[in-house]
Design a protein around this motif. Structure first.
Motif, short mmCIF file in Angstrom:
data_model
loop_
_atom_site.label_atom_id
_atom_site.label_comp_id
_atom_site.label_asym_id
_atom_site.label_seq_id
_atom_site.Cartn_x
_atom_site.Cartn_y
_atom_site.Cartn_z
N LEU A 453 52.17 44.12 67.00
CA LEU A 453 51.96 45.35 66.24
C LEU A 453 52.48 45.20 64.82
O LEU A 453 53.52 44.56 64.60
CB LEU A 453 52.66 46.53 66.93
N PRO A 454 51.81 45.81 63.84
CA PRO A 454 52.29 45.74 62.45
C PRO A 454 53.56 46.56 62.28
O PRO A 454 53.92 47.36 63.16
CB PRO A 454 51.12 46.32 61.65
N PRO A 455 54.26 46.39 61.15
CA PRO A 455 55.50 47.15 60.92
C PRO A 455 55.28 48.65 61.04
O PRO A 455 54.31 49.20 60.51
CB PRO A 455 55.89 46.75 59.49
N GLY A 456 56.17 49.31 61.77
CA GLY A 456 56.11 50.76 61.93
C GLY A 456 55.31 51.24 63.12
O GLY A 456 55.46 52.39 63.54
N ARG A 457 54.47 50.38 63.70
CA ARG A 457 53.65 50.76 64.86
C ARG A 457 54.40 50.45 66.14
O ARG A 457 54.95 49.36 66.31
CB ARG A 457 52.32 50.01 64.84
N VAL A 458 54.40 51.40 67.07
CA VAL A 458 55.09 51.23 68.35
C VAL A 458 54.21 51.80 69.46
O VAL A 458 53.21 52.49 69.21
CB VAL A 458 56.46 51.94 68.35
N LEU A 459 54.60 51.52 70.69
CA LEU A 459 53.95 52.07 71.87
C LEU A 459 54.85 53.13 72.47
O LEU A 459 56.04 52.89 72.69
CB LEU A 459 53.67 50.96 72.89
N VAL A 460 54.29 54.33 72.72
CA VAL A 460 55.08 55.47 73.19
C VAL A 460 54.55 55.91 74.55
O VAL A 460 53.34 56.08 74.73
CB VAL A 460 55.02 56.65 72.20
N ALA A 461 55.47 56.10 75.48
CA ALA A 461 55.10 56.57 76.82
C ALA A 461 55.74 57.93 77.06
O ALA A 461 56.93 58.11 76.81
CB ALA A 461 55.55 55.57 77.88
N GLY A 462 54.94 58.88 77.56
CA GLY A 462 55.49 60.18 77.93
C GLY A 462 55.86 61.02 76.73
O GLY A 462 55.43 60.79 75.60
N GLY A 463 56.66 62.04 77.00
CA GLY A 463 57.10 62.93 75.94
C GLY A 463 56.29 64.21 75.89
O GLY A 463 55.42 64.48 76.73
N ARG A 464 56.55 65.03 74.88
CA ARG A 464 55.86 66.30 74.70
C ARG A 464 55.54 66.48 73.23
O ARG A 464 56.03 65.72 72.38
CB ARG A 464 56.72 67.45 75.20
N THR A 465 54.74 67.48 72.92
CA THR A 465 54.33 67.73 71.55
C THR A 465 54.92 69.06 71.07
O THR A 465 54.85 70.07 71.77
CB THR A 465 52.80 67.78 71.43
#
Length: 488
Positions: A453-465
């Motif tokens: 992944l490029p700088p700043g990009r991550v993979l996110v699992a779960g959570g809320r908005t």
């Protein structure tokens, strides 16, 4: 020299039972090249010293009391974050090389510490569970790179089987500690002598150059009577010289028979200006004579002082009379000017405060909120600084900053604090002008950085908005005003 392969293996063999199963209680650093790890395995608690300072690279238990540096490096802080409280579950090491890998576990988190004493490549690495680099003491390996174990010694150089410590294994660590303490003292003493010698030589040569320049100035002082006599003779030519004349003939009444002499003139000046200039030059040389003589005496004194101290330093070094060295070094420091004194002592200019990868804000209840400054800074904040139980936020569908809410393990963050952090995430994104921006909120443990992944990009699992309005929420100005590091 550093520990040989044989000595390195002897240390690990003698204390193998203390490593596997030990809990890492503390990580600290006496200096930039040394780490101290406190390991506890009942009933023993030992402090292990890891030195990466060439030519004193070594690893062994120590009983010496070494003070910690007041400002630990980012790498030491990273080790503390991932290793404090962790248990060593496995020890990996070849039998013919000088590196060891400690596999650790703390709850669900796994990491490993690699200590490699490979000559100029000596370093300590912190790896994640998959073997990717989290931090490198030497700074040669990029964060996220896959760690590759060192090549076999046969491809580099033959293992060094020298053993300089003919003592039982039970006394080996103490013997190594004492040996390298003496070596460090020798190196420190040699470094102090070399720095003073170079400083004395540099200042003596500077004083010699000043002395030679003042001697040349002193020779010019002898020209003052001739300049004053020329001015007196020019006064007798009044009424006979016009601007543009290049010479004038006058009688030199100061010589026997008052012969006629020809005085050169400056055609650009009238006679009065040339008379005034000659008198001015004479007065300046006469006034400067005392100053030149005084400065010449001072310069010659400095030359003698520095030369004498150089001779004393050489005598102490030749005789090995180290008891007299501290007093001599003190007298040398007193004799050196301030700029040279700092260099001789090895003093460095105060380093500027390190640039933090985040901006710190305070929520309305005082909770710290950290906002990443950019792509790579976002990665640093999320991967290296944030704890797994911290809350992590990011504007959905927009490029923007990673935001972290600091919270103690098991604590609950108030809903209004989450909303304020969401406002900051929206404000520090490209959606700041939208009426409504959705912000993802999850625990940091659910955020992962993949290698590709490029700088700043991550993979996110779960959570809320959480939905916020960065363009119209009245709380935003007060929140931005609580920025604690506005200077950056």
């Amino acid at each position: 020299m550093s520990l040989s392969t044989r000595e390195f293996q002897r240390v690990l063999d003698a204390h193998a039972d203390e490593l596997a199963g030990a809990r890492i209680q503390r990580v600290r650093a006496p200096d930039d090249h040394t780490l101290l790890l406190t390991l506890h395995r009942a009933p023993t608690t030992r402090e292990w010293l890891v030195s990466l300072r060439s030519p004193l690279c070594r690893v062994h238990p120590t009983t010496r009391r070494l003070a910690s540096t007041p400002q630990p490096s980012a790498f030491v802080m990273l080790l503390r974050k991932h290793l404090t409280g962790a248990r060593v579950i496995d020890v990996e090491r070849p039998t013919d090389d000088r590196w060891i890998r400690l596999h650790t576990r703390r709850g669900d988190e796994r990491a490993s510490l690699v200590i490699a004493l490979l000559g100029r490549d000596a370093t300590v690495l912190l790896l994640d569970a998959q073997g990717h680099v989290l931090g490198d003491h030497a700074g040669r390996r990029a964060t996220g790179a896959l760690h590759v174990p060192p090549s076999p010694p046969s491809t580099r150089a033959a293992p060094d089987h020298r053993d300089r410590f003919p003592v039982p294994d039970a006394a080996l660590a103490e013997a190594i500690d004492a040996h390298y303490a003496r070596r460090a003292e020798d190196i420190e003493r040699t470094t102090a002598i070399d720095r003073r010698r170079h400083a004395l030589r540099r200042e003596r040569r500077r004083a010699e150059r000043l002395r030679d320049a003042l001697l040349r100035d002193l020779e010019r002082v002898d020209e003052a009577p001739a300049l004053r006599h020329r001015a007196d003779l020019l006064q007798t030519a009044r009424g006979r010289v016009r601007r543009g004349d290049r010479s004038v003939t006058v009688q030199d009444w100061a010589q026997p028979d008052s012969p006629e002499v020809i005085l050169p003139l400056d055609p650009a000046l009238d006679l009065e200006a040339q008379i005034a200039r000659a008198y001015h030059q004479a007065r300046r040389l006469e006034r400067g004579a005392d100053t030149v003589l005084r400065r010449l005496e001072e310069a010659e004194g400095r030359v003698g002082t520095f030369a004498g101290l150089e001779e004393q330093l050489a005598r102490v070094e030749d005789s090995g009379d180290w008891g007299a060295l501290p007093d001599l070094l003190g007298r040398i420091d007193e004799a050196l000017p301030g700029r040279a004194r700092g260099r001789a002592r090895g003093a460095r200019r105060a380093a500027p405060a390190p640039r933090l990868p985040y901006i710190r804000y305070r929520a309305s209840d005082g909770t710290p909120i950290l906002v990443g400054r950019g792509g790579r800074d976002n990665d640093t904040l999320t991967v290296q600084i944030a704890h797994g139980h911290d809350l992590w936020l990011h504007a959905e569908d927009w490029a923007g900053a990673h935001v972290v809410i600091r919270r103690p393990r098991g604590a609950t963050v108030r809903p209004e604090v989450v909303e304020e952090a969401a406002l900051l995430a929206a404000h520090h994104s490209r959606g700041r002008s939208d009426t409504v921006v959705g912000v993802r909120v999850t625990e940091r443990r659910h955020v992962r950085k993949a290698r590709d992944l490029p700088p700043g990009r991550v993979l996110v699992a779960g959570g809320r908005t959480v939905e916020v309005s960065p363009s119209g929420d009245p709380r935003l100005p007060a929140l931005l005003a609580r920025r604690e590091d506005a200077a950056g």
